[in-house]
Write a protein that holds these residues in place. Structure first.
Motif, PDB file in Angstrom:
ATOM      1  N   GLU A 182       0.947  -1.265  -0.144  1.00 27.18           N
ATOM      2  CA  GLU A 182      -0.072   0.118   0.046  1.00 27.18           C
ATOM      3  C   GLU A 182       0.822   1.399  -0.185  1.00 27.18           C
ATOM      4  OE1 GLU A 182      -2.220  -3.531   1.955  1.00 27.18           O
ATOM      5  OE2 GLU A 182      -0.253  -2.305   2.249  1.00 27.18           O
ATOM      6  N   SER A 183       1.713   1.441   0.887  1.00 31.30           N
ATOM      7  CA  SER A 183       2.675   2.292   0.841  1.00 31.30           C
ATOM      8  C   SER A 183       3.541   2.586  -0.007  1.00 31.30           C
ATOM      9  CB  SER A 183       3.399   2.538   2.375  1.00 31.30           C
ATOM     10  OG  SER A 183       4.525   1.243   2.394  1.00 31.30           O
ATOM     11  N   ASP A 214      -5.490   0.743  -5.433  1.00 29.35           N
ATOM     12  CA  ASP A 214      -5.036   1.632  -6.356  1.00 29.35           C
ATOM     13  C   ASP A 214      -3.623   1.314  -7.084  1.00 29.35           C
ATOM     14  OD1 ASP A 214      -5.899   3.868  -7.857  1.00 29.35           O
ATOM     15  OD2 ASP A 214      -4.596   5.488  -6.837  1.00 29.35           O
ATOM     16  N   CYS A 215      -3.689   0.097  -7.261  1.00 30.39           N
ATOM     17  CA  CYS A 215      -2.480  -0.339  -8.084  1.00 30.39           C
ATOM     18  C   CYS A 215      -2.886  -0.441  -9.553  1.00 30.39           C
ATOM     19  CB  CYS A 215      -1.850  -1.876  -7.832  1.00 30.39           C
ATOM     20  SG  CYS A 215      -3.238  -3.086  -7.811  1.00 30.39           S
ATOM     21  N   LYS A 237      -6.287  -1.371 -14.521  1.00 37.38           N
ATOM     22  CA  LYS A 237      -7.214  -0.457 -14.585  1.00 37.38           C
ATOM     23  C   LYS A 237      -7.642  -0.279 -16.232  1.00 37.38           C
ATOM     24  CE  LYS A 237      -5.560   2.488 -11.040  1.00 37.38           C
ATOM     25  NZ  LYS A 237      -4.741   3.728 -10.457  1.00 37.38           N
ATOM     26  N   TYR A 238      -8.935   0.427 -16.748  1.00 38.74           N
ATOM     27  CA  TYR A 238      -9.412   0.111 -18.092  1.00 38.74           C
ATOM     28  C   TYR A 238      -8.371   0.722 -19.035  1.00 38.74           C
ATOM     29  CZ  TYR A 238     -12.640  -0.384 -21.840  1.00 38.74           C
ATOM     30  OH  TYR A 238     -13.094  -0.842 -22.960  1.00 38.74           O
ATOM     31  N   GLU A 239      -8.162   2.015 -18.371  1.00 36.48           N
ATOM     32  CA  GLU A 239      -7.263   2.761 -19.393  1.00 36.48           C
ATOM     33  C   GLU A 239      -5.847   2.151 -19.564  1.00 36.48           C
ATOM     34  OE1 GLU A 239      -6.972   4.996 -15.264  1.00 36.48           O
ATOM     35  OE2 GLU A 239      -8.345   3.834 -16.635  1.00 36.48           O
ATOM     36  N   ALA A 240      -5.346   1.463 -18.423  1.00 34.57           N
ATOM     37  CA  ALA A 240      -4.124   0.459 -18.595  1.00 34.57           C
ATOM     38  C   ALA A 240      -4.333  -0.630 -19.692  1.00 34.57           C
ATOM     39  CB  ALA A 240      -3.433   0.094 -17.170  1.00 34.57           C
ATOM     40  N   LEU A 241      -5.392  -1.181 -19.399  1.00 34.47           N
ATOM     41  CA  LEU A 241      -5.644  -2.351 -20.425  1.00 34.47           C
ATOM     42  C   LEU A 241      -5.777  -1.825 -21.733  1.00 34.47           C
ATOM     43  CD1 LEU A 241      -8.102  -4.531 -18.280  1.00 34.47           C
ATOM     44  CD2 LEU A 241      -5.887  -4.874 -18.699  1.00 34.47           C
ATOM     45  N   CYS A 242      -6.545  -0.743 -22.101  1.00 31.72           N
ATOM     46  CA  CYS A 242      -6.467  -0.159 -23.467  1.00 31.72           C
ATOM     47  C   CYS A 242      -5.185   0.296 -23.960  1.00 31.72           C
ATOM     48  CB  CYS A 242      -7.367   1.053 -23.483  1.00 31.72           C
ATOM     49  SG  CYS A 242      -9.285   0.659 -22.963  1.00 31.72           S
ATOM     50  N   ALA A 243      -4.290   0.598 -23.055  1.00 33.43           N
ATOM     51  CA  ALA A 243      -2.996   0.972 -23.984  1.00 33.43           C
ATOM     52  C   ALA A 243      -2.052  -0.182 -24.057  1.00 33.43           C
ATOM     53  CB  ALA A 243      -2.346   1.747 -22.572  1.00 33.43           C
ATOM     54  N   LEU A 244      -2.333  -1.458 -23.503  1.00 33.18           N
ATOM     55  CA  LEU A 244      -1.587  -2.657 -23.901  1.00 33.18           C
ATOM     56  C   LEU A 244      -2.055  -3.161 -25.384  1.00 33.18           C
ATOM     57  CD1 LEU A 244      -1.529  -4.595 -20.506  1.00 33.18           C
ATOM     58  CD2 LEU A 244       0.487  -3.090 -21.386  1.00 33.18           C
ATOM     59  N   PRO A 245      -0.838  -3.682 -25.904  1.00 34.90           N
ATOM     60  CA  PRO A 245      -1.466  -4.324 -27.259  1.00 34.90           C
ATOM     61  C   PRO A 245      -1.933  -5.678 -26.968  1.00 34.90           C
ATOM     62  CG  PRO A 245       0.953  -4.443 -27.151  1.00 34.90           C
ATOM     63  CD  PRO A 245       0.329  -3.266 -25.719  1.00 34.90           C
ATOM     64  N   VAL A 246      -2.404  -6.210 -28.147  1.00 35.90           N
ATOM     65  CA  VAL A 246      -2.826  -7.726 -27.897  1.00 35.90           C
ATOM     66  C   VAL A 246      -1.860  -8.688 -27.537  1.00 35.90           C
ATOM     67  CG1 VAL A 246      -4.859  -7.283 -29.542  1.00 35.90           C
ATOM     68  CG2 VAL A 246      -2.811  -8.168 -30.318  1.00 35.90           C
TER      69      VAL A 246
END
Length: 404
Positions: A182-183, A214-215, A237-246
């Motif tokens: 956490e910290s 919040d990781c 996080k959804y935006e992090a998944l969207c940023a990854l390629p297939v």
């Protein structure tokens, strides 16, 4: 609500008798036992619902698809996240590899990746490979002579490195240490670090709330949390998944295909190519429902009481050395007896029906730091009891008498 002592009856394998000795299962860190409801859910799928998912409008396919997606919703609820942020994988190992592979085009020689000395090979080698490919630098947060993270040193290293990626285990598989994630996550945010948590060991015992944690990513394996083997999950996080390629290509993960061009579906479908492990996903819902039916505070207190009883019993044996954090621990004890090889001890224990793990536990760098070839590992879960520990201690003393 059932008491911890009564839960054991829900796990049929724990009633097994091996030759002249009852089974004492103390290897939940390798894989947990499965309650009857999970076993029955697998059988029910194949006998009543067997069909592929997302591929048909016939009744069986729709039933299977509904049950399959219901598990995604259940896990998302358990983790306090959105179902669109849950990707099914083969396990925590594949989930980490998916992330590391996805970062290969955004990492370069100016970047640093930070892990800890406590990590499982699955949270070392993918980052090592990524560094070799990109020229990035891999930095390891040190542990002391007992294998406990040097937290003040960790903060200094992170502040100096300002890492692009911080990848840490929630809890050590070899020693059971609960990491202060956490910290460390919050501290790393000032450097825009991508935070990745390996929850393979922590998920069952610590019931993580990922909204609070919040990781950016959290990975887990179902089989270490009462579920079937061959299944894991990646939270991102959804935006992090969207940023990854297939990661893999094939059926189901596409939006449209022509011979000239392919477009891909949005997460999580984007990462789920081919026919998934349908029965395992559906049965994992039963595991999650079982976990949700428990009083987590009561269960955690019971596991800690068992752990302290185990530690006290081991410390009463002259020649035993215990490693790791014995205060912040999920219920795993790693130890050696004098100079005896851990394999020999584990083999003798097995002859008395005691199932433990011996070896380096896929943490060879950690074992090298501790200056041992391996340890004997006892990993508890809430379905264990004091009799298990008493039988283990008795068998251990017998083993020691044969080795001395």
């Amino acid at each position: 609500m059932k008491s911890p002592a009564s839960l054991r009856a829900d796990f049929p394998l724990l009633n097994t008798q091996f030759e002249h000795a009852p089974l004492v299962y103390l290897d939940s860190g390798a894989t947990s036992q499965k309650p009857s409801c999970v076993i029955e859910a697998i059988s029910r799928y194949y006998s009543e619902q067997n069909a592929n998912v997302h591929r048909g409008i016939h009744t069986l396919s729709e039933l299977a698809t509904t049950a399959y997606e219901a598990t995604r919703n259940q896990l998302a609820k358990y983790l306090s996240v959105s179902s669109s942020e849950i990707v099914w994988t083969k396990g925590a190992t594949e989930a980490i590899n998916l992330i590391a592979y996805g970062l290969r085009d955004t990492i370069d020689s100016s970047d640093t990746i930070v892990i800890s000395a406590l990590e499982h090979h699955a949270n070392i080698v993918p980052w090592q490979q990524l560094c070799q490919k990109t020229g990035a630098k891999l930095i390891v947060l040190p542990v002391n002579e007992l294998g406990i993270l040097e937290i003040d040193n960790a903060y200094q290293i992170i502040e100096q490195a300002q890492p692009t990626v911080l990848a840490l285990s929630h809890a050590s598989n070899a020693l059971g240490n609960i990491q202060p994630i956490e910290s460390l996550i919050q501290f790393s945010k000032q450097f825009n670090t991508i935070t990745i948590i390996d929850g393979a060991q922590g998920f069952l015992h610590l019931q993580p709330n990922l909204k609070e944690l919040d990781c950016d990513f959290y990975v887990l394996s179902a089989h270490k949390a009462l579920g079937p083997t061959g299944l894991g999950a990646l939270y991102g996080k959804y935006e992090a998944l969207c940023a990854l390629p297939v990661y893999q290509t094939g059926g189901e993960m596409i939006d449209s295909v022509s011979f000239e061009h392919t477009t891909f579906a949005a997460p999580p479908a984007k990462f789920e190519a081919g026919t998934p492990n349908i029965s395992a996903v559906i049965a994992f819902k039963s595991a999650l429902e079982y976990l949700e039916s428990l009083n987590h505070t009561q269960i955690r207190a019971y596991e800690l009481e068992l752990f302290n009883y185990l530690v006290k019993s081991l410390r009463a044996i002259d020649g035993i050395k215990i490693y790791g954090d014995l205060i912040n621990n999920i219920g795993t004890v790693s130890f050696n007896y004098k100079n005896e090889h851990p394999y020999d001890i584990a083999h003798l224990l097995d002859q008395n029906g005691i199932a433990v793990r011996s070896g380096h536990h896929c943490t060879q760098p950690l074992m090298a730091h501790l200056n041992v070839s391996g340890t004997v590992r006892v990993s508890l879960a809430f379905y264990n009891n004091h009799q298990d520990i008493d039988l283990f201690i008795s068998a251990l003393k017998t083993a020691i008498s044969l080795l001395d």
